[in-house]
Design a protein around this motif. Structure first.
Motif, short mmCIF file in Angstrom:
data_model
loop_
_atom_site.label_atom_id
_atom_site.label_comp_id
_atom_site.label_asym_id
_atom_site.label_seq_id
_atom_site.Cartn_x
_atom_site.Cartn_y
_atom_site.Cartn_z
N TYR A 31 0.83 -1.21 0.00
CA TYR A 31 0.00 0.00 0.00
C TYR A 31 0.86 1.26 0.00
O TYR A 31 0.55 2.24 -0.68
CB TYR A 31 -0.94 0.02 1.19
CG TYR A 31 -2.14 -0.90 1.06
CD1 TYR A 31 -2.53 -1.44 -0.16
CD2 TYR A 31 -2.88 -1.25 2.17
CE1 TYR A 31 -3.61 -2.28 -0.27
CE2 TYR A 31 -3.98 -2.08 2.08
CZ TYR A 31 -4.34 -2.59 0.86
OH TYR A 31 -5.43 -3.42 0.76
N ILE A 58 -6.60 -0.81 -3.57
CA ILE A 58 -6.84 -1.52 -2.32
C ILE A 58 -7.01 -3.02 -2.59
O ILE A 58 -6.39 -3.86 -1.92
CB ILE A 58 -8.08 -0.95 -1.59
CG1 ILE A 58 -7.76 0.46 -1.08
CG2 ILE A 58 -8.51 -1.85 -0.45
CD1 ILE A 58 -8.95 1.20 -0.55
N GLY A 61 -3.70 -4.49 -4.21
CA GLY A 61 -2.63 -4.50 -3.23
C GLY A 61 -2.75 -5.67 -2.26
O GLY A 61 -1.77 -6.35 -1.95
#
Length: 73
Positions: A31, A58, A61
């Motif tokens: 992140y 998000i 990742g």
């Protein structure tokens, strides 16, 4: 890897091993790297952030961090 025994989650009849400590560690690192890449792209290369960048980052990742934990086992 560590001596941590994996916790298994069953999804659609398949068992997925989850190593919690490495997964959290790699997720945080990825992140941070994704945020750095997005910031550099927006500041220096005139990239315009879209509505899909944050949710896509998000999801991808976390999946990348899970893949790394599985491959390093």
């Amino acid at each position: 890897m560590s001596n941590e025994s994996p916790e298994y989650k069953r999804i659609f009849g398949m068992d997925f091993p989850i190593y919690k400590k490495p997964l959290i560690k790699y997720t945080i690192y990825i992140y941070l790297i994704l945020a750095l890449i997005l910031t550099v792209s927006a500041l220096f290369f005139q990239y315009e952030i879209t509505n899909a960048d944050i949710p896509g980052g998000i999801i991808s990742g976390f999946l990348l961090a899970y893949l790394i934990t599985i491959l390093t086992d």
